[in-house]
Design an enzyme around this catalytic site. Sequence first.
Site, PDB file in Angstrom:
ATOM      1  CE1 TYR A  58      -3.198  -2.987   0.362  1.00  0.00           C
ATOM      2  CE2 TYR A  58      -3.164  -2.460   2.604  1.00  0.00           C
ATOM      3  CZ  TYR A  58      -3.743  -3.357   1.419  1.00  0.00           C
ATOM      4  OH  TYR A  58      -4.508  -4.332   1.746  1.00  0.00           O
ATOM      5  N   PRO A 219     -16.144  -4.682   3.964  1.00  0.00           N
ATOM      6  CG  PRO A 219     -15.944  -3.941   6.214  1.00  0.00           C
ATOM      7  CD  PRO A 219     -15.102  -4.351   4.894  1.00  0.00           C
ATOM      8  CG  LEU A 220     -18.715  -0.528   5.667  1.00  0.00           C
ATOM      9  CD1 LEU A 220     -18.221   0.855   6.069  1.00  0.00           C
ATOM     10  CD2 LEU A 220     -20.149  -0.816   5.996  1.00  0.00           C
TER      11      LEU A 220
END
Length: 332
Positions: A58, A219-220
């Site tokens: 990242y 999760p969203l």
Amino acid sequence: MERRTIGAAALEVGAIGLGCMPMSWGYTSSQQHGERSLRTVHAALDAGSTLLDTADMYGPFKNELLVGRALKERRADAFVSTKVGLLVGGDAHVVANGRPGYVKRACDASLRRLRTDVIDLYQLHRADPEVPVEETWGAMAELVTAGKVRALGVSAMGARAARRSGTLYEVTIRQLERMQQVFPVSAVQAELSVWSREALDALLPWCAARGVGFLAAMPLGNGFLTGTLTPGQGFEPDDVRARHPRFTAEMMAANQPVVAGLRRVAARHGDEVTPAQVALAWLLGRGPHVVPVPGTKREAWARENAAASRLALTPQDEVEIARLPAARGSWD
């Protein structure tokens, strides 16, 4: 916040973690908000979201450096999870590297960037098709023996290749079985959300049967399930959603019934409850070994996500969520 246990090593974390990737990679102008992101990490830790999930790729490396700045003051409050096995080339092309020598060097580099003596959970980001997974996993196990890592995990995010070869996550489960013969798998990280439930079929039960923690990634739905995105709003070129089939204007409009359903459930719990909190509470109900890891770089959203751990869904809520349609639009 409720505490949950990950794997046979009985590692305890807050029931909802913090995905740190958006702070420096994958989303528009992430790299411009270092100080704001640091405040977000501190807010999450204060709220009990102890699991900080990052990876060396990242940035690359910028995310670990950012998390390391927070850990300098809060190491005792945090559970550090980072990943190894993926490299980003100059043309942004991502390649896997699971060679044992590389894994050990990468771990030492991550420890330096994170300003810590030990990584709580070291995850294999992707299996290298050129290296037997047992060799990569064996090298990671040696890091545990050396005291540099407390436990090992696997990121099963590469679901697209699995789809092409058969049942979703079939390849991942076969690899997990091989890894278990070498050293215990403490956690598996894979996509799971209200609109993307494939992991419920086999991967989540596999983890539950073996006492393996499950870190629910995305999760969203990359922000879609928060209800804050509108069809056709557009994304900057450096935002991963700009080239994502689920985030075309057409598909975002087609998937609005999912958000509408979450809003209906949220409304039954009061004006302060949000669709995102409903989505996270639903995940917590999939099992005591499930830990959602929503990503954000905003302090307010980190607090909102953490508060979802206190939301108790009713049987009526569960029925309504179960009836929501799956996401339209492929990841491919």
